[in-house]
Design an enzyme around this catalytic site. Structure first.
Site, PDB file in Angstrom:
ATOM      1  N   ASN A  44      -3.032  11.331  -4.234  1.00 17.74           N
ATOM      2  CA  ASN A  44      -2.196  12.642  -4.616  1.00 17.74           C
ATOM      3  C   ASN A  44      -0.715  12.034  -4.325  1.00 17.74           C
ATOM      4  O   ASN A  44      -0.013  13.034  -4.161  1.00 17.74           O
ATOM      5  CB  ASN A  44      -2.306  13.526  -3.375  1.00 17.74           C
ATOM      6  CG  ASN A  44      -3.920  14.159  -3.694  1.00 17.74           C
ATOM      7  OD1 ASN A  44      -4.352  14.413  -4.708  1.00 17.74           O
ATOM      8  ND2 ASN A  44      -4.664  14.468  -2.614  1.00 17.74           N
ATOM      9  N   GLY A  85       1.050  -1.212  -0.050  1.00 14.65           N
ATOM     10  CA  GLY A  85       0.018   0.008  -0.062  1.00 14.65           C
ATOM     11  C   GLY A  85       0.756   1.182   0.035  1.00 14.65           C
ATOM     12  O   GLY A  85       1.203   1.615   0.988  1.00 14.65           O
ATOM     13  N   THR A 132      -3.034  -3.502  -6.082  1.00 11.87           N
ATOM     14  CA  THR A 132      -3.119  -5.167  -6.598  1.00 11.87           C
ATOM     15  C   THR A 132      -3.398  -5.949  -5.235  1.00 11.87           C
ATOM     16  O   THR A 132      -2.408  -5.958  -4.242  1.00 11.87           O
ATOM     17  CB  THR A 132      -1.774  -5.589  -7.284  1.00 11.87           C
ATOM     18  OG1 THR A 132      -1.786  -4.434  -8.225  1.00 11.87           O
ATOM     19  CG2 THR A 132      -1.870  -6.998  -7.988  1.00 11.87           C
ATOM     20  N   SER A 189       3.544   8.915  -8.909  1.00 18.16           N
ATOM     21  CA  SER A 189       4.979   8.979  -8.955  1.00 18.16           C
ATOM     22  C   SER A 189       5.817   9.676  -7.915  1.00 18.16           C
ATOM     23  O   SER A 189       6.842   9.544  -7.634  1.00 18.16           O
ATOM     24  CB  SER A 189       4.916   9.913 -10.450  1.00 18.16           C
ATOM     25  OG  SER A 189       4.628   9.156 -11.434  1.00 18.16           O
ATOM     26  N   GLU A 207       4.148   0.170 -10.917  1.00 22.67           N
ATOM     27  CA  GLU A 207       5.427   0.415 -10.317  1.00 22.67           C
ATOM     28  C   GLU A 207       6.417   1.227 -10.713  1.00 22.67           C
ATOM     29  O   GLU A 207       7.745   0.848 -11.129  1.00 22.67           O
ATOM     30  CB  GLU A 207       6.197  -1.044 -10.214  1.00 22.67           C
ATOM     31  CG  GLU A 207       4.981  -1.966  -9.305  1.00 22.67           C
ATOM     32  CD  GLU A 207       5.641  -3.423  -8.953  1.00 22.67           C
ATOM     33  OE1 GLU A 207       6.894  -3.359  -8.863  1.00 22.67           O
ATOM     34  OE2 GLU A 207       4.832  -4.111  -8.895  1.00 22.67           O
ATOM     35  N   THR A 219       0.514   3.888  -3.211  1.00 23.60           N
ATOM     36  CA  THR A 219       0.071   4.896  -4.091  1.00 23.60           C
ATOM     37  C   THR A 219      -1.399   5.485  -3.354  1.00 23.60           C
ATOM     38  O   THR A 219      -1.997   4.736  -2.762  1.00 23.60           O
ATOM     39  CB  THR A 219      -0.167   4.161  -5.389  1.00 23.60           C
ATOM     40  OG1 THR A 219       0.882   3.640  -5.901  1.00 23.60           O
ATOM     41  CG2 THR A 219      -0.832   5.163  -6.172  1.00 23.60           C
ATOM     42  N   THR A 242       6.134   4.637 -13.888  1.00 23.01           N
ATOM     43  CA  THR A 242       5.970   4.835 -15.170  1.00 23.01           C
ATOM     44  C   THR A 242       7.233   4.859 -15.922  1.00 23.01           C
ATOM     45  O   THR A 242       7.983   4.950 -15.552  1.00 23.01           O
ATOM     46  CB  THR A 242       5.240   6.292 -15.145  1.00 23.01           C
ATOM     47  OG1 THR A 242       6.018   7.144 -14.914  1.00 23.01           O
ATOM     48  CG2 THR A 242       3.861   6.463 -14.659  1.00 23.01           C
ATOM     49  N   GLN A 277      -2.054  -6.300 -35.479  1.00 19.11           N
ATOM     50  CA  GLN A 277      -2.051  -5.907 -36.791  1.00 19.11           C
ATOM     51  C   GLN A 277      -1.557  -7.201 -37.665  1.00 19.11           C
ATOM     52  O   GLN A 277      -2.316  -7.241 -38.979  1.00 19.11           O
ATOM     53  CB  GLN A 277      -0.690  -5.018 -36.950  1.00 19.11           C
ATOM     54  CG  GLN A 277      -0.662  -4.342 -38.338  1.00 19.11           C
ATOM     55  CD  GLN A 277      -1.859  -3.502 -38.497  1.00 19.11           C
ATOM     56  OE1 GLN A 277      -2.515  -2.949 -37.656  1.00 19.11           O
ATOM     57  NE2 GLN A 277      -2.254  -2.748 -39.839  1.00 19.11           N
TER      58      GLN A 277
HETATM   59  N1  COS Z   1      16.949   2.690  -2.803  1.00 20.54           N
HETATM   60  C1  COS Z   1      17.183   3.102  -1.609  1.00 20.54           C
HETATM   61  N2  COS Z   1      17.294   4.389  -1.438  1.00 20.54           N
HETATM   62  C2  COS Z   1      17.033   5.385  -2.378  1.00 20.54           C
HETATM   63  C3  COS Z   1      16.852   5.000  -3.802  1.00 20.54           C
HETATM   64  C4  COS Z   1      16.670   3.427  -3.917  1.00 20.54           C
HETATM   65  N3  COS Z   1      16.465   2.997  -5.172  1.00 20.54           N
HETATM   66  N4  COS Z   1      16.683   5.902  -4.558  1.00 20.54           N
HETATM   67  C5  COS Z   1      16.841   7.031  -3.817  1.00 20.54           C
HETATM   68  N5  COS Z   1      17.202   6.393  -2.320  1.00 20.54           N
HETATM   69  C6  COS Z   1      17.512   7.416  -1.502  1.00 20.54           C
HETATM   70  C7  COS Z   1      18.369   8.605  -1.576  1.00 20.54           C
HETATM   71  O1  COS Z   1      19.890   8.286  -1.655  1.00 20.54           O
HETATM   72  C8  COS Z   1      17.930   9.729  -0.720  1.00 20.54           C
HETATM   73  O2  COS Z   1      18.596   9.348   0.389  1.00 20.54           O
HETATM   74  P1  COS Z   1      19.213  10.609   1.463  1.00 20.54           P
HETATM   75  O3  COS Z   1      18.057  11.612   1.839  1.00 20.54           O
HETATM   76  O4  COS Z   1      19.841   9.858   2.623  1.00 20.54           O
HETATM   77  O5  COS Z   1      20.093  11.425   0.629  1.00 20.54           O
HETATM   78  C9  COS Z   1      16.508   9.305  -0.311  1.00 20.54           C
HETATM   79  O6  COS Z   1      16.226   7.936  -1.059  1.00 20.54           O
HETATM   80  C10 COS Z   1      15.634  10.319  -1.332  1.00 20.54           C
HETATM   81  O7  COS Z   1      16.089  10.140  -2.870  1.00 20.54           O
HETATM   82  P2  COS Z   1      15.836  11.257  -3.805  1.00 20.54           P
HETATM   83  O8  COS Z   1      16.112  12.758  -3.429  1.00 20.54           O
HETATM   84  O9  COS Z   1      16.483  10.714  -5.063  1.00 20.54           O
HETATM   85  O10 COS Z   1      14.368  11.080  -3.791  1.00 20.54           O
HETATM   86  P3  COS Z   1      13.278  11.747  -4.720  1.00 20.54           P
HETATM   87  O11 COS Z   1      11.935  12.347  -4.101  1.00 20.54           O
HETATM   88  O12 COS Z   1      13.720  12.948  -5.717  1.00 20.54           O
HETATM   89  O13 COS Z   1      12.733  10.700  -5.719  1.00 20.54           O
HETATM   90  C11 COS Z   1      12.014   9.308  -7.372  1.00 20.54           C
HETATM   91  C12 COS Z   1      12.655  10.683  -6.841  1.00 20.54           C
HETATM   92  C13 COS Z   1      11.369   9.547  -9.038  1.00 20.54           C
HETATM   93  C14 COS Z   1      13.148   8.512  -7.730  1.00 20.54           C
HETATM   94  C15 COS Z   1      11.039   8.570  -6.711  1.00 20.54           C
HETATM   95  O14 COS Z   1      10.100   9.325  -5.967  1.00 20.54           O
HETATM   96  C16 COS Z   1      10.266   7.363  -7.285  1.00 20.54           C
HETATM   97  O15 COS Z   1      10.914   6.565  -7.402  1.00 20.54           O
HETATM   98  N6  COS Z   1       9.157   7.642  -7.642  1.00 20.54           N
HETATM   99  C17 COS Z   1       8.246   6.592  -8.245  1.00 20.54           C
HETATM  100  C18 COS Z   1       7.376   5.819  -7.184  1.00 20.54           C
HETATM  101  C19 COS Z   1       6.689   4.857  -8.101  1.00 20.54           C
HETATM  102  O16 COS Z   1       7.165   4.092  -8.474  1.00 20.54           O
HETATM  103  N7  COS Z   1       5.381   4.804  -7.791  1.00 20.54           N
HETATM  104  C20 COS Z   1       4.691   3.780  -8.260  1.00 20.54           C
HETATM  105  C21 COS Z   1       4.215   2.957  -7.293  1.00 20.54           C
HETATM  106  S1  COS Z   1       3.377   1.644  -7.948  1.00 20.54           S
HETATM  107  S2  COS Z   1       3.634   0.351  -6.286  1.00 20.54           S
END
Ligand code: COS
Length: 379
Positions: free
Chosen positions: A129, A124, A158, A132, A363, A126, A365, A336
């Site tokens: 608001n 859980g 899911t 992504s 998971e 998403t 986009t 097609q």
């Molecule tokens: N694994 C572990 N830690 C991670 C990581 C990963 N893959 N990616 C980033 N981090 C850590 C960073 O190192 C950072 O740590 P510090 O605060 O100690 O420096 C922290 O997490 C925050 O990272 P960041 O500043 O990059 O975060 P953002 O808010 O900019 O993240 C993205 C942006 C887009 C990467 C993130 O919000 C994301 O993946 N969003 C998509 C979520 C998604 O897939 N949603 C759909 C869910 S469907 S189940």
């Protein structure tokens, strides 16, 4: 470098293929019509060891790693992407966080039933608001008189109606941004927890997708998963593994498209010869075969990196991105090639096209995957 599957991996692939072709494929259309997969299917998968595959033997797993798991997800999804997504959500985003971040007591309580398929899991994260921008979580958790009180809602979850346990995120420390988010283990019978609306969807109709509602949902203090404030990093790490699952699922759909289009092209006669003799059709089939193989290799490489305890996040994002876009292209080409038949419900490819689209969304986009890859390049 060795591209051969091990003997054990070949056996896993064979077990999954036999199960999928004999016990899934013949029923997949009926499940889509009924918008449900019978509970016994998950029980049988549990007995066959599907849910234990990616986890190590110390916790009751089969130790097949993510390579073995990816092989199984591909075969199941080739027969039914709805079952594939329920399977992948259970293992890689529902059960994995408990395995990765749980205390010994939490693992002892939950992993056995989850790995045996006696319970299903959901993740859980998403919210209306927070998609992504998962850091925008608004569900709250307050520690009061030794209990956590959760309030809020999650969407597009899911396995929501099927799950016996849910790993959910909530804000515990407002004002700390993403460091104020924590994760909780929520048993489905927790007071104040309920499942809301079940969605009607474009595709993957047999898979269960619904809302989760927390109304003063009461959890014991030890329901916190991992560190307080560590939820954001936990789910980013969880999603890295989850993306391998979606990549494998996408490979399964792409392979199913080829499985349908190739024999059709070889037997459909127009202008006096099978349409597979026309270069226009051959080129489509060649691209489908090449891209499916490339997506599979990328999925296996990301899985191998994870199994080898090496950094795999960027490769998982690449595999998910490429495989998901591949299966959409493959489904479009399959429709097609089948022409008018491809557009009709009784031919499977229209379902594959509807199912494939979710792979570019769930998971993370395609746009999020490109962001993750670009960050991996140091941008
Ligand atoms: N694994 C572990 N830690 C991670 C990581 C990963 N893959 N990616 C980033 N981090 C850590 C960073 O190192 C950072 O740590 P510090 O605060 O100690 O420096 C922290 O997490 C925050 O990272 P960041 O500043 O990059 O975060 P953002 O808010 O900019 O993240 C993205 C942006 C887009 C990467 C993130 O919000 C994301 O993946 N969003 C998509 C979520 C998604 O897939 N949603 C759909 C869910 S469907 S189940």
């Amino acid at each position: 470098m060795d591209f051969e599957l091990s003997e054990e991996q070949r056996l896993t692939q064979k077990m999954a293929r036999d199960f999928a072709q004999k016990e899934v494929a013949p029923h997949a259309t009926e499940w889509e019509e009924k918008k449900a997969i019978p509970r016994e299917v998950f029980q049988h998968m549990g007995e066959l060891g599907f849910f234990a595959l990616p986890f190590p033997e110390e916790v009751g797993g089969l130790g097949a790693g993510y390579v073995g798991y990816a092989l199984a997800v591909e075969e199941v999804s080739r027969a039914s992407a709805s079952l594939g997504i329920s399977y992948a959500a259970h293992c890689s985003i529902g059960t994995s966080p408990i395995f990765l971040f749980g205390t010994e007591v939490q693992k002892e309580r939950w992993l056995g039933p989850l790995l045996r398929g006696e319970l299903l899991a959901a993740f859980g994260l998403t919210e209306p608001n927070a998609g992504s921008d998962a850091g925008g979580t608004e569900t709250t958790a307050v520690l009061k008189d030794g209990e956590w009180l959760l309030n809020g809602a999650k969407c597009f979850i899911t396995n929501a109606n099927l799950a016996g346990v849910i790993v959910a995120t909530a804000v515990t420390d407002k004002g700390r941004g993403s460091r104020g988010i924590s994760s909780f283990i929520v048993p489905a019978d927790a007071p104040g927890f309920s499942v809301g609306q079940t969605y009607g969807k474009l595709g993957l109709r047999a898979s269960d997708t619904a809302e989760l509602v927390f109304s003063d949902c009461r959890l014991p203090a030890d329901a916190l998963l991992g560190e307080r404030g560590g939820g954001f990093k936990q789910f980013l790490q969880t999603l890295d593994g989850g993306r391998i699952g979606i990549a494998a699922l996408s490979v399964g759909i792409a392979q199913a498209c080829l499985d349908a289009a190739l024999p059709y092209a070889k037997t459909r006669v127009q202008f006096g010869q099978p349409i597979s003799k026309f270069q226009a059709i051959q080129f489509k089939l060649a691209d489908m075969a090449m891209e499916t193989e490339l997506a599979r290799l990328m999925t296996h490489k990301a899985s191998w990196l994870k199994d080898s305890h090496l950094a795999f996040g960027r490769e998982a994002a690449m595999a998910k991105l490429y495989a998901s876009e591949t299966c959409v292209r493959a489904a479009l080409q399959a429709v097609q090639i089948l022409g008018g038949y491809g557009y009709m419900e009784e031919y499977l490819v229209e379902r594959y096209l509807r199912d494939a689209k979710l792979m570019e969304i769930g998971e993370g986009t395609s746009e999020i995957q490109r962001m993750v890859i670009a960050r991996g390049l140091g941008c």
